[in-house]
Design a protein around this motif. Structure first.
Motif, short mmCIF file in Angstrom:
data_model
loop_
_atom_site.label_atom_id
_atom_site.label_comp_id
_atom_site.label_asym_id
_atom_site.label_seq_id
_atom_site.Cartn_x
_atom_site.Cartn_y
_atom_site.Cartn_z
N VAL A 114 -110.95 53.96 -19.52
CA VAL A 114 -110.85 54.67 -20.79
C VAL A 114 -110.01 53.87 -21.79
O VAL A 114 -109.04 53.21 -21.42
N SER A 115 -110.41 53.93 -23.06
CA SER A 115 -109.60 53.38 -24.15
C SER A 115 -109.22 54.54 -25.07
O SER A 115 -110.01 55.47 -25.27
N ARG A 116 -108.01 54.45 -25.60
CA ARG A 116 -107.52 55.55 -26.44
C ARG A 116 -107.42 55.12 -27.89
O ARG A 116 -107.24 53.93 -28.18
N LEU A 117 -107.53 56.09 -28.79
CA LEU A 117 -107.43 55.80 -30.21
C LEU A 117 -106.13 55.07 -30.50
O LEU A 117 -105.07 55.45 -29.98
N GLY A 118 -106.21 54.03 -31.31
CA GLY A 118 -105.01 53.30 -31.71
C GLY A 118 -104.74 52.08 -30.84
O GLY A 118 -103.92 51.23 -31.20
N GLU A 119 -105.39 51.98 -29.68
CA GLU A 119 -105.18 50.81 -28.83
C GLU A 119 -105.87 49.59 -29.43
O GLU A 119 -106.90 49.70 -30.09
N ILE A 120 -105.28 48.42 -29.18
CA ILE A 120 -105.86 47.16 -29.64
C ILE A 120 -106.64 46.55 -28.47
O ILE A 120 -106.06 46.35 -27.40
N LEU A 121 -107.92 46.29 -28.69
CA LEU A 121 -108.75 45.66 -27.65
C LEU A 121 -109.01 44.21 -28.03
O LEU A 121 -109.23 43.90 -29.20
N SER A 122 -109.01 43.33 -27.03
CA SER A 122 -109.37 41.92 -27.25
C SER A 122 -110.77 41.69 -26.72
O SER A 122 -111.05 41.99 -25.55
N PHE A 123 -111.62 41.15 -27.57
CA PHE A 123 -113.01 40.90 -27.19
C PHE A 123 -113.20 39.42 -26.86
O PHE A 123 -112.70 38.55 -27.57
N ALA A 124 -113.90 39.16 -25.74
CA ALA A 124 -114.20 37.78 -25.34
C ALA A 124 -115.69 37.66 -25.08
O ALA A 124 -116.31 38.58 -24.54
N LEU A 125 -116.23 36.51 -25.48
CA LEU A 125 -117.69 36.32 -25.37
C LEU A 125 -117.99 35.10 -24.49
O LEU A 125 -117.33 34.06 -24.62
N ALA A 126 -118.97 35.24 -23.62
CA ALA A 126 -119.45 34.11 -22.82
C ALA A 126 -120.97 34.08 -22.89
O ALA A 126 -121.61 35.12 -23.04
N VAL A 127 -121.51 32.87 -22.79
CA VAL A 127 -122.97 32.73 -22.81
C VAL A 127 -123.48 32.84 -21.39
O VAL A 127 -123.00 32.15 -20.49
N ASP A 128 -124.45 33.71 -21.18
CA ASP A 128 -125.03 33.87 -19.85
C ASP A 128 -126.25 32.98 -19.70
O ASP A 128 -126.42 32.30 -18.70
N ARG A 129 -127.13 32.98 -20.73
CA ARG A 129 -128.39 32.23 -20.62
C ARG A 129 -128.88 31.87 -22.02
O ARG A 129 -128.85 32.71 -22.93
N ILE A 130 -129.30 30.62 -22.16
CA ILE A 130 -129.91 30.20 -23.43
C ILE A 130 -131.38 29.94 -23.16
O ILE A 130 -131.73 29.10 -22.32
N GLY A 131 -132.25 30.67 -23.85
CA GLY A 131 -133.68 30.48 -23.68
C GLY A 131 -134.26 29.66 -24.82
O GLY A 131 -133.52 29.05 -25.61
N LYS A 132 -135.60 29.65 -24.90
CA LYS A 132 -136.26 28.90 -25.98
C LYS A 132 -135.97 29.55 -27.33
O LYS A 132 -135.72 28.88 -28.32
N THR A 133 -136.07 30.90 -27.35
CA THR A 133 -135.86 31.62 -28.61
C THR A 133 -134.79 32.70 -28.49
O THR A 133 -134.48 33.35 -29.48
N SER A 134 -134.28 32.88 -27.29
CA SER A 134 -133.32 33.98 -27.08
C SER A 134 -132.02 33.45 -26.51
O SER A 134 -131.95 32.30 -26.04
N VAL A 135 -131.01 34.31 -26.56
CA VAL A 135 -129.74 33.98 -25.90
C VAL A 135 -129.18 35.29 -25.34
O VAL A 135 -129.26 36.34 -25.99
N THR A 136 -128.66 35.21 -24.11
CA THR A 136 -128.04 36.39 -23.50
C THR A 136 -126.53 36.15 -23.43
O THR A 136 -126.08 35.12 -22.94
N LEU A 137 -125.80 37.13 -23.98
CA LEU A 137 -124.34 37.01 -24.10
C LEU A 137 -123.65 38.10 -23.29
O LEU A 137 -124.17 39.22 -23.17
#
Ligand SMILES: CC(C)(COP(=O)(O)OP(=O)(O)OC[C@H]1O[C@@H](n2cnc3c(N)ncnc32)[C@H](O)[C@@H]1OP(=O)(O)O)[C@@H](O)C(=O)NCCC(=O)NCCSC(=O)c1ccc(O)cc1
Length: 105
Positions: free
Chosen positions: A41-64
């Motif tokens: 659970v996350s509560r109102l007012g909390e600061i969340l840190s978002f991190a992104l990684a690449v799972d798969r790069i296709g010809k026209t698509s990308v999964t993150l």
């Protein structure tokens, strides 16, 4: 928040901002698949840190994979697939070599 993370990644890592993608290149990258697991659970007012990684790069698509954490706890895990399309016919277009190389960084 997920889309802001994706926009930041395109602008800062891939080197092509959403404005360039949409306005200059006349392309778009809509989401075709999205799943999210809310781990804790996350509560109102909390600061969340978002991190992104690449799972798969296709010809026209990308999964993150995007995680959001707070206080050393994973709060959510998202997996999303985007497809690079032309705004002329709304059909998929292959990534440029430049974008593909940058996405793989
Ligand atoms: C994107 C499409 C043109 C693709 O058409 P298709 O006929 O499926 O094309 P293809 O079969 O050639 O597949 C193209 C690629 O997509 C991949 N694909 C297609 N569907 C899927 C699904 N469901 N999952 C995973 N990958 C997929 C497929 O594997 C191909 O990958 P590559 O091998 O890398 O080329 C079509 O599916 C479409 O128009 N879908 C609707 C997209 C849409 O409207 N999404 C909602 C957008 S809203 C949004 O993104 C947004 C709104 C607001 C914001 O602030 C932010 C974002």
């Amino acid at each position: 928040m997920l889309n802001a993370t994706v926009e930041d990644w395109f602008a800062k890592v891939v080197g092509t901002s959403f404005a360039e993608i949409h306005v200059t290149n006349r392309t778009a990258i809509p989401v075709v698949s999205l799943s999210i697991d809310f781990r804790q659970v996350s509560r109102l007012g909390e600061i969340l840190s978002f991190a992104l990684a690449v799972d798969r790069i296709g010809k026209t698509s990308v999964t993150l994979l995007i995680n959001a954490e707070s206080n050393d706890e994973v709060r959510l895990e998202a997996r999303l697939t985007l497809v690079h399309i032309s705004l002329e016919d709304y059909r998929p277009r292959i990534w440029s070599d430049e974008m593909k190389i940058a996405m793989a960084k």
